[in-house]
Design an enzyme around this catalytic site. Structure first.
Site: not given
Length: 267
Positions: A212, A248
């Site tokens: 991200k 994750r």
């Protein structure tokens, strides 16, 4: 004790490997958008140490195309039955916020629901109760400056309450602070540093910062998503230190090596 709790007891920390069966995901859009590539990627992640495979058939990046439930189900049916058949022992999570998709996913062998709306306003908690499966409830709203952790805690408590009112067992609720969802880099890093306060809620924490844009903030420039894996794994490791039990990630190999190193030092 469900399968996730048993695995956490055995391994301490779990790695959720990401499979984006989409043409437009920000991190690897199109790389695995055919059955053969998808199955090969799942095999690779399992061999590298993934404990859970998280399948997403609709991108959740801000400018992604929204799919109808019929389109998402069509994509899911292309790969989930084959992945379940070829890898019968791996835990499978399906990343969806549509209850119809969730029900199909469970019928085709999914073990976990991963809901970016956190069971808020979409009846996903009822689906989890009906099939007695765990659900990841994510905080996907903005946070107030100076009250970041308070905002996260209140939002997660609201979602937890929805799940309990639906009849969901505590062991089947996994919380996700929603790194990158309506939050800036500074907010994401602050939430990461204060994750121990979220841990005090008493629920299993999933942490998902992989590739991200917060990693770009740390690196000080614009990078390609696949160049963010070391920073992503480092953030995930820090999240583990502060209470996360599931991380994750896209790059399972790097994450597994980091976790193995920590576990070695903890002996």
């Amino acid at each position: 004790m469900n399968k996730i709790e048993k695995l956490i007891k055995e391994k301490k920390y779990l790695i959720m490997g990401i499979l984006n069966f989409t043409p437009d995901s920000f991190s690897d859009g199109g790389d695995f958008f055919d059955k053969e590539s998808a199955i090969n990627q799942v095999k690779k992640m399992i061999n590298e140490g993934a404990d859970i495979i998280d399948i997403g058939c609709e991108s959740t990046r801000p400018t992604a195309t929204t799919l109808s439930k019929e389109e998402e189900i069509t994509r899911l049916k292309q790969i989930l039955p084959d992945i379940r058949k070829e890898f019968p022992d791996i835990l499978i999570s399906v990343d969806t916020y549509k209850k119809e998709v969730a029900e199909i996913a469970i019928k085709y062998g999914a073990d976990i629901l991963n809901d970016v709306y956190g069971a808020k306003g979409n009846n996903m908690a009822e689906v989890a109760v009906k099939y007695d499966v765990p659900i990841v409830i994510m905080h996907n709203e903005g946070v107030k400056e100076g009250e970041e952790i308070f905002s996260i805690l209140e939002g997660l408590k609201e979602r937890i309450d929805i799940c309990h009112k639906a009849g969901l067992k505590k062991e089947n609720i996994i919380v996700d602070p929603g790194i990158g969802f309506n939050k800036g880099a500074k907010e994401n890093l602050l939430i990461t540093k204060m994750l121990n306060q979220i841990n005090q809620l008493g629920y299993t924490i999933l942490y998902a910062a992989s590739r991200k844009r917060t990693t770009d903030f740390i690196l000080g420039g614009n990078t390609l998503p696949k160049q963010r894996d070391i920073v992503s794994a480092t953030l995930s490791l820090e999240a583990i230190h502060r209470g996360a039990k599931i991380v994750r990630v896209h790059n399972v190999k790097i994450m597994k090596e980091m976790i193995d190193t920590i576990k070695f030092l903890e002996k």
